[in-house]
Design a protein around this motif. Sequence first.
Motif, PDB file in Angstrom:
ATOM      1  N   THR A   1       0.899  -1.138  -0.147  1.00 40.60           N
ATOM      2  CA  THR A   1      -0.067  -0.105   0.050  1.00 40.60           C
ATOM      3  C   THR A   1       0.770   1.211   0.149  1.00 40.60           C
ATOM      4  O   THR A   1       2.111   1.360   0.385  1.00 40.60           O
TER       5      THR A   1
ATOM      6  N   ILE B   1      -8.445  -7.592  -5.952  1.00 42.44           N
ATOM      7  CA  ILE B   1      -9.337  -6.369  -5.657  1.00 42.44           C
ATOM      8  C   ILE B   1     -10.647  -6.944  -5.192  1.00 42.44           C
ATOM      9  O   ILE B   1     -11.174  -6.056  -4.337  1.00 42.44           O
TER      10      ILE B   1
ATOM     11  N   ASP C   1      -6.333  -3.669   6.649  1.00 42.66           N
ATOM     12  CA  ASP C   1      -6.642  -2.157   6.636  1.00 42.66           C
ATOM     13  C   ASP C   1      -5.869  -1.659   7.465  1.00 42.66           C
ATOM     14  O   ASP C   1      -5.741  -2.151   8.634  1.00 42.66           O
TER      15      ASP C   1
ATOM     16  N   ASN D   1      -5.377  -0.037   2.076  1.00 44.30           N
ATOM     17  CA  ASN D   1      -5.365  -1.415   2.152  1.00 44.30           C
ATOM     18  C   ASN D   1      -4.462  -2.063   1.685  1.00 44.30           C
ATOM     19  O   ASN D   1      -3.665  -1.816   0.738  1.00 44.30           O
TER      20      ASN D   1
ATOM     21  N   ARG E   1      -4.080  -6.257  -0.121  1.00 43.71           N
ATOM     22  CA  ARG E   1      -5.191  -6.901  -0.834  1.00 43.71           C
ATOM     23  C   ARG E   1      -4.597  -8.439  -1.406  1.00 43.71           C
ATOM     24  O   ARG E   1      -4.213  -8.534  -2.373  1.00 43.71           O
TER      25      ARG E   1
ATOM     26  N   SER F   1      -9.131  -7.819   2.812  1.00 45.09           N
ATOM     27  CA  SER F   1      -7.938  -7.034   2.875  1.00 45.09           C
ATOM     28  C   SER F   1      -7.853  -6.812   4.093  1.00 45.09           C
ATOM     29  O   SER F   1      -8.432  -7.025   5.170  1.00 45.09           O
TER      30      SER F   1
END
Length: 118
Positions: free
Chosen positions: A83, A104, A110, A98, A100, A108
């Motif tokens: 990220t 997508i 965070d 996020n 992942r 995920s």
Amino acid sequence: MGFPLCKLIDMTGPLEFPASVALARVDPGQEPIEVVRLTLVPNDEIQATLFEFDNQEFIPFANDVQLRFKLVATADGRDLGETIIGAEDVGQGDKTANFRPAGIGGPSYDVTYKVLPG
């Protein structure tokens, strides 16, 4: 005035993914540098795993670059995603970025953070 500071607040993750992870900073042209190892703990209230960072977790970075993080499972070295946090977030309050690992559309990790002026 110094460099902006990224203040890590907390990290959440899906229950079915690794809870023991390492967060590494990735600077252009350099090997990733581990920032912290952490274990996310199951939290019934949010139906996810959670880790709250210490109040002293500040990461400086230059105004003209982005702060890039890589998340890795500590047990098997599996890549859980990357990220980017930018200096444009200075003074914007709490933000979320996020990681992942499942693509997508999948679950995920965070990380909640804020960027403070240096």
